[in-house]
Design an enzyme around this catalytic site. Structure first.
Site, PDB file in Angstrom:
ATOM      1  N   ARG A 130      -4.060 -62.738 -11.699  1.00 35.69           N
ATOM      2  CA  ARG A 130      -4.533 -63.971 -11.030  1.00 35.69           C
ATOM      3  C   ARG A 130      -5.727 -63.729 -10.110  1.00 35.69           C
ATOM      4  O   ARG A 130      -5.986 -64.489  -9.184  1.00 35.69           O
ATOM      5  CB  ARG A 130      -3.411 -64.662 -10.257  1.00 35.69           C
ATOM      6  CG  ARG A 130      -2.270 -65.118 -11.150  1.00 35.69           C
ATOM      7  CD  ARG A 130      -1.470 -66.233 -10.522  1.00 35.69           C
ATOM      8  NE  ARG A 130      -0.423 -66.636 -11.435  1.00 35.69           N
ATOM      9  CZ  ARG A 130       0.800 -66.121 -11.445  1.00 35.69           C
ATOM     10  NH1 ARG A 130       1.130 -65.199 -10.569  1.00 35.69           N
ATOM     11  NH2 ARG A 130       1.678 -66.536 -12.322  1.00 35.69           N
ATOM     12  N   HIS A 256     -32.455 -74.528 -20.743  1.00 33.32           N
ATOM     13  CA  HIS A 256     -31.229 -74.030 -21.377  1.00 33.32           C
ATOM     14  C   HIS A 256     -30.593 -75.015 -22.360  1.00 33.32           C
ATOM     15  O   HIS A 256     -29.874 -74.592 -23.253  1.00 33.32           O
ATOM     16  CB  HIS A 256     -30.197 -73.633 -20.314  1.00 33.32           C
ATOM     17  CG  HIS A 256     -30.512 -72.314 -19.653  1.00 33.32           C
ATOM     18  ND1 HIS A 256     -31.669 -72.102 -18.925  1.00 33.32           N
ATOM     19  CD2 HIS A 256     -29.848 -71.137 -19.626  1.00 33.32           C
ATOM     20  CE1 HIS A 256     -31.678 -70.867 -18.466  1.00 33.32           C
ATOM     21  NE2 HIS A 256     -30.587 -70.259 -18.879  1.00 33.32           N
TER      22      HIS A 256
HETATM   23  N1  GLY Z   1     -27.499 -69.361 -15.141  1.00 31.89           N
HETATM   24  C1  GLY Z   1     -27.392 -70.564 -14.425  1.00 31.89           C
HETATM   25  C2  GLY Z   1     -26.462 -70.498 -13.261  1.00 31.89           C
HETATM   26  O1  GLY Z   1     -25.992 -69.438 -12.899  1.00 31.89           O
HETATM   27  O2  GLY Z   1     -26.152 -71.517 -12.682  1.00 31.89           O
END
Ligand code: GLY
Length: 381
Positions: A130, A256
């Site tokens: 956990r 992205h």
């Molecule tokens: N790679 C984008 C972020 O860490 O938010």
């Protein structure tokens, strides 16, 4: 902004997250200080180093030596290189090995490698017993300026990239800039796309400095540390304000949404490295912003010119075999974007640009606009 003339011993960037704050230590040969830093942070700790075969060849021994010199017991877990390890199978391998190595709640996992190892080892640490703390020792430029900082960890699902994961911040990041000397030029350039991203999304002066200094960054001059430290500072500032990406952290996704779709369309293969997808994706985001009347054409051209000067792909046509018939069409790319985490109730979230150094979050982008834009881009030769 002027380039530093000499290598500094090291630079420390603080990620200000209250009682979970941590340091990013950046500099040539700082890997040698790992053991002493870990011993100071966690007296009496045991560690397990998670790495991949290629990184192990170069950096496992010096990492173990540094820990051993500080009297820290270590075990090693070596996974296959590549995105395939960021999978349920890879997670199972690492988790079972950590349990077998008797890594307990107060011990530390050390992620020694690029983005794949950092994401995988960080996620295994997040769910082991956990939650066990971990240290990032990023060995790629991309990992040093992006993935090792900010606590995003996870694996891929067969249905999409990074769909299974957790936010789990490291307790320390050691970014040794000399380890980047063993990267292939192509891998280094791919990481550079994420460096340029910080300038494009929020720091026009840094972008101008990169235009003047990128060659020194590539050869490992003092500009390299400055570029990495500036990138880490930018990321640390955003993460400390918005750790869970409820707002401005989404700006870090510039390039992205397009980039992930392109990576998926090329099978997450060597045809397109992640950073290369981000490079093409950032130019597409800039061009799409221009089509919406948001950014001057000169700024779009400036972004593409710089990425291209560094040797990065900037157009769909730069991706090997991509626009041959049947390999990609606008609908297929749109379907891949719809699988991304950046979709809410059918509308796409894009990071768009108003200028070099000024990105904005656009939450309600009509998919049909994106499809029409991509159709035109795909038709161009
Ligand atoms: N790679 C984008 C972020 O860490 O938010």
């Amino acid at each position: 902004m002027t380039a530093p003339l000499k290598h500094s011993a090291s630079v420390t960037v603080d990620v200000a997250l209250g009682d979970r704050a941590y340091d990013i230590v950046i500099g040539r040969d700082v890997l040698q200080t790992l053991g002493a830093r870990v011993a100071a942070l966690r007296p009496g700790v045991r560690t397990a180093i998670v790495t991949d075969r290629t990184v192990a060849k170069h950096w496992l021994e010096p990492t173990e030596a540094s820990l051993a010199a500080a009297g820290i017991p270590t075990s090693r877990i070596v996974v296959e290189e590549g995105e395939g390890s960021k999978s349920y199978a890879g997670l199972s391998q690492v988790s079972e090995a950590l349990i077998a190595a008797k890594i307990e709640r107060n011990d530390l996992v050390i992620a020694l490698g690029g983005g794949v190892v950092g994401d995988l080892a960080g996620f295994a640490a997040a769910i082991l017993r956990r939650g066990v703390d971990f240290v990032q020792v990023p060995t790629s430029l991309l990992a040093q300026v992006d993935s090792s900082v900010g606590g995003k960890t996870g694996i891929n699902s067969p249905q999409g990239k990074n769909l299974i994961g957790a936010f789990h911040q490291p307790v320390l990041v050691i970014a040794d800039t000399s380890v980047l000397d063993t990267l292939s030029p192509r891998q280094f350039r791919a990481g550079y796309a994420e460096v340029a991203k910080y300038g494009i999304l929020g720091d026009e002066a840094f972008f101008g400095w990169l235009e003047a200094n990128h060659a020194d960054i590539v050869v490992g001059g003092a500009a390299r540390e400055h570029a990495i430290a500036t990138s880490c500072r930018a990321k640390a500032a955003i993460v400390s304000r918005d750790e869970r990406e409820t707002g401005e952290r989404a700006l870090l996704n510039l390039g992205h949404t397009f980039g992930h779709a392109l990576e998926a369309a090329t099978g997450f293969s060597d045809r397109l490295f992640h950073g290369e997808g981000v490079s093409v994706g950032m130019v597409l985001a800039a061009e799409f912003s221009a089509q919406l009347g948001m950014i001057p054409a000169d700024d779009v051209a400036r972004i593409a010119r710089h990425l291209s000067a560094v040797g990065l792909p900037t157009r769909l046509q730069d991706i090997a075999g991509f626009t041959q018939e049947g390999l990609a069409d606008a609908d297929a790319l749109l379907a891949l974007m719809a699988q991304d985490k950046k979709v809410k109730r059918g509308k796409l979230t894009f990071i768009l640009l108003e200028a070099v150094g000024r990105a904005v979050i656009a939450n309600n982008v009509e998919p049909s606009l994106v499809r029409d834009f991509l159709q035109v881009k795909l038709a161009r030769h």
